[in-house]
Design a protein around this motif. Sequence first.
Motif, PDB file in Angstrom:
ATOM      1  N   VAL A  94     103.254  57.869   2.551  1.00 22.00           N
ATOM      2  CA  VAL A  94     103.429  58.543   1.261  1.00 22.00           C
ATOM      3  C   VAL A  94     102.570  59.798   1.189  1.00 22.00           C
ATOM      4  O   VAL A  94     103.029  60.874   0.772  1.00 22.00           O
ATOM      5  CB  VAL A  94     103.085  57.578   0.114  1.00 22.00           C
ATOM      6  CG1 VAL A  94     103.085  58.313  -1.229  1.00 22.00           C
ATOM      7  CG2 VAL A  94     104.076  56.422   0.068  1.00 22.00           C
ATOM      8  N   GLY A  95     101.307  59.687   1.595  1.00 21.28           N
ATOM      9  CA  GLY A  95     100.417  60.843   1.543  1.00 21.28           C
ATOM     10  C   GLY A  95     100.850  61.962   2.471  1.00 21.28           C
ATOM     11  O   GLY A  95     100.740  63.152   2.121  1.00 21.28           O
ATOM     12  N   ALA A  96     101.361  61.607   3.665  1.00 19.71           N
ATOM     13  CA  ALA A  96     101.793  62.628   4.616  1.00 19.71           C
ATOM     14  C   ALA A  96     103.007  63.388   4.088  1.00 19.71           C
ATOM     15  O   ALA A  96     103.067  64.622   4.175  1.00 19.71           O
ATOM     16  CB  ALA A  96     102.116  61.979   5.958  1.00 19.71           C
ATOM     17  N   THR A 155      95.155  60.878   2.497  1.00 19.80           N
ATOM     18  CA  THR A 155      96.039  61.504   3.470  1.00 19.80           C
ATOM     19  C   THR A 155      96.648  62.783   2.911  1.00 19.80           C
ATOM     20  O   THR A 155      96.749  63.807   3.608  1.00 19.80           O
ATOM     21  CB  THR A 155      97.156  60.527   3.878  1.00 19.80           C
ATOM     22  OG1 THR A 155      96.574  59.313   4.359  1.00 19.80           O
ATOM     23  CG2 THR A 155      98.027  61.125   4.958  1.00 19.80           C
ATOM     24  N   ARG A 156      97.060  62.759   1.664  1.00 14.24           N
ATOM     25  CA  ARG A 156      97.627  63.955   1.030  1.00 14.24           C
ATOM     26  C   ARG A 156      96.617  65.097   1.038  1.00 14.24           C
ATOM     27  O   ARG A 156      96.962  66.247   1.352  1.00 14.24           O
ATOM     28  CB  ARG A 156      98.049  63.629  -0.399  1.00 14.24           C
ATOM     29  CG  ARG A 156      98.444  64.853  -1.227  1.00 14.24           C
ATOM     30  CD  ARG A 156      98.787  64.460  -2.646  1.00 14.24           C
ATOM     31  NE  ARG A 156      99.082  65.618  -3.481  1.00 14.24           N
ATOM     32  CZ  ARG A 156      98.179  66.276  -4.186  1.00 14.24           C
ATOM     33  NH1 ARG A 156      96.900  65.879  -4.172  1.00 14.24           N
ATOM     34  NH2 ARG A 156      98.538  67.321  -4.932  1.00 14.24           N
ATOM     35  N   ALA A 157      95.366  64.800   0.685  1.00  8.76           N
ATOM     36  CA  ALA A 157      94.343  65.850   0.657  1.00  8.76           C
ATOM     37  C   ALA A 157      94.119  66.451   2.038  1.00  8.76           C
ATOM     38  O   ALA A 157      93.981  67.674   2.186  1.00  8.76           O
ATOM     39  CB  ALA A 157      93.033  65.271   0.120  1.00  8.76           C
ATOM     40  N   GLU A 158      94.105  65.602   3.063  1.00  7.64           N
ATOM     41  CA  GLU A 158      93.929  66.106   4.420  1.00  7.64           C
ATOM     42  C   GLU A 158      95.123  66.951   4.852  1.00  7.64           C
ATOM     43  O   GLU A 158      94.956  67.995   5.504  1.00  7.64           O
ATOM     44  CB  GLU A 158      93.728  64.933   5.388  1.00  7.64           C
ATOM     45  CG  GLU A 158      92.402  64.217   5.226  1.00  7.64           C
ATOM     46  CD  GLU A 158      91.229  65.115   5.543  1.00  7.64           C
ATOM     47  OE1 GLU A 158      91.252  65.777   6.598  1.00  7.64           O
ATOM     48  OE2 GLU A 158      90.283  65.173   4.734  1.00  7.64           O
ATOM     49  N   LEU A 187      98.538  65.030  11.825  1.00  2.04           N
ATOM     50  CA  LEU A 187      97.964  63.683  11.753  1.00  2.04           C
ATOM     51  C   LEU A 187      96.795  63.468  12.716  1.00  2.04           C
ATOM     52  O   LEU A 187      95.792  62.876  12.321  1.00  2.04           O
ATOM     53  CB  LEU A 187      99.061  62.647  11.993  1.00  2.04           C
ATOM     54  CG  LEU A 187      98.659  61.184  11.760  1.00  2.04           C
ATOM     55  CD1 LEU A 187      98.173  60.986  10.329  1.00  2.04           C
ATOM     56  CD2 LEU A 187      99.842  60.256  12.039  1.00  2.04           C
ATOM     57  N   PRO A 188      96.864  63.930  13.984  1.00  3.03           N
ATOM     58  CA  PRO A 188      95.696  63.735  14.861  1.00  3.03           C
ATOM     59  C   PRO A 188      94.427  64.384  14.338  1.00  3.03           C
ATOM     60  O   PRO A 188      93.325  63.902  14.610  1.00  3.03           O
ATOM     61  CB  PRO A 188      96.146  64.387  16.182  1.00  3.03           C
ATOM     62  CG  PRO A 188      97.631  64.291  16.167  1.00  3.03           C
ATOM     63  CD  PRO A 188      98.011  64.484  14.721  1.00  3.03           C
TER      64      PRO A 188
END
Length: 279
Positions: A94-96, A155-158, A187-188
């Motif tokens: 979801v975050g990605a 994950t969204r913030a990153e 992602l990595p």
Amino acid sequence: MKTLASFLRHPAGVIGLVILTGVVVLAIVAPTLFPVDPWDMVAAPFQPPFDGETWLGSDMLGRDVAACIAYGARVSLLIGVSATLAALAIGVTVGAVAGYFGGRVDDILMRFVELFQTIPGFILAILLVATLGPSLSNVILAIGAVSWPQLARLTRAEFLRLRSREFVQAAVCQGQPPVSVVMRHILPNAVSPIIVTGSLMIASSILIESALSFMGLGDPNLMSWRFMIGASRSVMRQAWWMSVFPGIAIFLTVLAINLVGEGLNDTLNPRLSRKARGA
């Protein structure tokens, strides 16, 4: 190897890793140490610790407390790891998607995340287990369902931070599909804080499972540490060891996971860790 060497220079992380390794080994060798079923009556009821054939005493039905703790380690670790993996699968996905595409997609997904966050996590876990039934799979599902929003936001913030970087834009200009850009480039570079948060979430999952079992919502067919504590609360004055020893097991396991998570955080995110300590 450099990351491992850096982690081994973190004293708290090493201590946590040693304790956690001991718990894992105990769970693995439980059938060897205690060939009998943990539900079997092997001694007289309420036998004190280190007195007779049981190491840590027996409960009100004559079950070996040490055997119950060893087999309970399997249940707690299984639930902690499985629930965290479920939360990672949902939260990272979801975050990605929200962080990479942004715009309307981001707004819709974040409103969905906020909907889950408006409900107290533990209350939602109780409702899910009470509705679906107190089985192992349902407990894992319930814990994963209340744990993923935090991972989704992280994950969204990153992804929002990384999607405008030059190497990501270069991959987009080369015509690489979104899945390839996400999996090979974004992602990595975002995985370090996700790993740290996931490791700490294992400890939270164990505590949530313990609370559910204490309330009678754990799987009644599996021996767990909190089941032992819940079953002994009415005889705590008469047989203190029935609740103290499994309580110590929970404390040491959660402490070890938190120490390992702290060590991973200092190893994988050294700049953020220094800023936090300086603040």
